[in-house]
Design an enzyme around this catalytic site. Structure first.
Site, PDB file in Angstrom:
ATOM      1  N   TYR A  14      -0.732  -0.582  10.626  1.00 26.62           N
ATOM      2  CA  TYR A  14      -0.823  -0.954   8.959  1.00 26.62           C
ATOM      3  C   TYR A  14       0.233  -0.313   8.290  1.00 26.62           C
ATOM      4  CZ  TYR A  14      -3.157  -1.299   4.490  1.00 26.62           C
ATOM      5  OH  TYR A  14      -3.512  -1.307   3.013  1.00 26.62           O
ATOM      6  N   SER A  20       0.597  -1.266  -0.237  1.00 28.58           N
ATOM      7  CA  SER A  20      -0.003   0.191  -0.064  1.00 28.58           C
ATOM      8  C   SER A  20       0.902   1.262   0.076  1.00 28.58           C
ATOM      9  CB  SER A  20      -0.799   0.094   1.193  1.00 28.58           C
ATOM     10  OG  SER A  20      -1.497   1.315   1.351  1.00 28.58           O
TER      11      SER A  20
END
Length: 592
Positions: A500, A477
């Site tokens: 994350y 990501s």
């Protein structure tokens, strides 16, 4: 109808063995066809078919292999029924082809085989060290045994092969249902009553067929002579030998002329199929032989080990093919694993692979019902792709091990691994949980990818080369390269996806270290870093923050399915054969 002469002869091969043979000779033959029959059968089953070839001008030579037909039942001292192996079979083919060619000097020769004989035919021209074969004008493989449609576990094949010297001579009776061989009820009944169709085999012989068949796909296909045209004919309802394996083999070889002739709904024995289909198949093969004979003979056709580089330099049509989208971005025939492949971007990736012709796909998720629905939808896209699901929690190493074990028990190689499983967690800085917020996220987003690669590395390496490598894609990501922990505005003001972002940064670095380690093994490892995509996981948050999200998108839109599909195809195809350790940002410029 032209006259044909049918003659029989016992021909000597090595070890004092004599094999029963039959020749179908037209008055003025234009070419030779050397035929190799299949498992638990014999050449007298082809009395309706071979005369058609002779009437078309092809002189056909066929023989009962050692351990089969009259060679096993009518000659004292010959090997007993089923007693053979690949080395002996290929030796017989080499010797008989040499004799047949000498007797018919000046006539071009084709090599054709069915089922086990089809596998032997492909093996004969790809074997290293090379067999001493006459020059061939073409090769025809009918329903070849490359892989079984429903293969036994690989560990069992490996065990038998390792113990072949001890248990290889043990006799077994393979259960082959005549219904799986043909739709023709009369032929099914004849198979049951045929005393020459031995119902026995040896463990060693069966092990050889399965082992060397699989090596055709994983290793030996690169040895196929580039200037020898190839036809593979296969029914897509073959429940014995894998149609997908034939498709994969035809995709991989670099023959100047190659064709997979698919017969929808046909079963295993195309020359024995019901009604007029058997005759249609014969006419198709004869037409192919005629077309090959009409083509000009390449300068190097009589040199079996033709240089691939020379062929490419000499053939402009081949150059055009090499640079075509179909060639560069093809994933046809690939064996793939996609974690998290039942939802979100993972499901888009699964759809992309299936739609573009992969032969087998394994998808994982924790949710069984979601997996079942995904398999159903994927199967409607490409019914020829075998799709299996594995329900497992990859945040635990035991869950990863279960997936690895399942795949290893069914496959001898993997071509594409996409590590897509992942999760996120958002909470305020002062109230961020350890177990769910950190441990679970790092385990699923980082450790699972590492252990998937480590567990499947051996299969990924099988049969690969610098120009045809395996591909690992880690779905990361842009959060791993930016300092914004609000997920682009998707989280509340006082919350952050701290773990994350850190997990994706770790995955990015892991991608580079794995790429460095595995490059020598011909395994390319790259990562794709998506920005904002409207997936099931983010759809509602995206809709609620539409204005803000679009304001930071230079392209004025979010990513969509086609963006991830196109990027994925690049990273898993020949187009990226020289690309590894890269982090491909897919965010429309939002992180600039």
């Amino acid at each position: 109808m032209s006259e044909i002469e049918i003659s029989t002869e016992w021909v000597k091969v090595d070890n004092g063995v004599e094999l029963y043979s039959k020749t179908y000779s037209p008055q003025s033959p234009k070419a030779l066809v050397f035929f190799v029959h299949g498992f638990v059968e014999h050449i007298d089953r082809y009395t309706l078919i071979f005369p058609l070839f002779a009437q078309a001008g092809y002189k056909v030579f066929a023989f009962d292999q050692r351990g089969f037909g009259r060679s096993a039942h009518e000659k004292p001292g010959n090997p007993k029924p089923g007693l053979t192996n690949w080395k002996l079979a290929l030796g017989d083919i080499q010797k008989l082809m040499g004799q047949y060619s000498e007797k018919n000097a000046g006539l071009p020769m084709f090599l054709m085989g069915h089922s086990m004989g089809g596998g032997l035919t492909l093996g004969a021209v790809t074997r290293k060290p090379s067999l001493k074969l006459p020059a061939l004008r073409g090769v025809v493989a009918m329903s070849p045994l490359i892989l079984l449609t429903n293969p036994p576990p690989n560990f069992l094949i490996r065990f038998v092969n390792r113990c072949k010297n001890v248990i290889g001579g043990l006799t077994i009776s393979p259960a082959i249902n005549p219904v799986d061989r043909t739709h023709d009820v009369e032929v099914q009944e004849a198979i049951e009553e045929d005393v020459l169709a031995s119902k026995t085999a040896t463990l060693g012989g069966v092990s050889d067929m399965l082992r060397y068949g699989s090596l055709l796909l994983s290793r030996d296909y690169v040895n196929y002579p580039a200037n020898t045209p190839l036809l593979i004919a296969h029914g897509d309802a073959d429940n014995l030998n894998s149609f997908n394996a034939s498709q994969e083999f035809i995709d991989k070889v670099t023959a100047r002329s190659k064709q997979l002739k698919r017969y929808p709904g046909a079963r295993h024995e195309l020359f024995m199929e019901a009604d007029q289909l058997k005759f249609e198949v014969a006419r198709d093969v004869i037409a192919w032989l005629d077309n090959v004979l009409d083509e000009p003979v390449p300068v190097s056709a009589n040199v079996q080990a033709t240089s691939k580089l020379h062929h490419r330099l000499m053939s402009s049509s081949d150059n055009r093919d090499r640079f075509s989208l179909r060639k560069l971005y093809s994933v046809e025939g690939a064996v793939c694993v996609v974690t998290g492949g039942a939802s979100g971007l993972g499901f888009v990736i699964s759809q992309t692979l299936v739609a573009n012709g992969v032969s087998r796909l394994y998808i994982t998720s924790r949710k069984s019902e979601q997996l079942k629905q995904a398999v159903k939808e994927l199967g409607s896209i490409n019914p020829n792709c075998r799709i299996e699901y594995i329900s497992s929690d990859l945040s635990r190493k035991a869950g990863v091990d279960a997936v690895v074990s399942y795949v290893r028990s069914r496959e001898s190689r993997i071509d594409i691994l996409v590590n897509n499983s992942g999760a996120t967690w958002g909470a305020p800085l002062g109230d961020f949980p350890e177990a769910k917020g950190w441990d679970n996220i790092m385990a699923l987003n980082v450790k699972a990818s590492f252990y998937m690669v480590a567990g499947l590395a051996e299969l990924l390496e099988q049969g690969k080369s610098s120009s045809e490598p395996a591909h690992v894609v880690n779905v990361s990501s842009v959060a791993g390269i930016t300092s914004d922990v609000s997920s682009g505005g998707l989280l509340a003001k006082d919350s952050g996806s701290w773990s994350y972002s850190a997990s994706k940064a770790a995955l990015n670095h892991l991608t580079k270290t794995l790429a460095h380690t595995l490059a020598r093994k011909h395994i390319m490892v790259n990562a794709v870093l998506p920005g904002t995509f409207a997936t099931r996981m983010t759809r509602h948050a995206v809709a609620n923050n539409k204005d803000h999200l679009l304001s930071v998108q230079p392209t004025g839109r979010y990513g969509d399915d086609s963006d991830i599909a196109a990027t994925l195809l690049f990273l898993v195809s020949k187009a990226s054969a020289h690309v590894t350790g890269n982090l491909l940002i897919l965010d429309g410029g939002a992180a600039l």
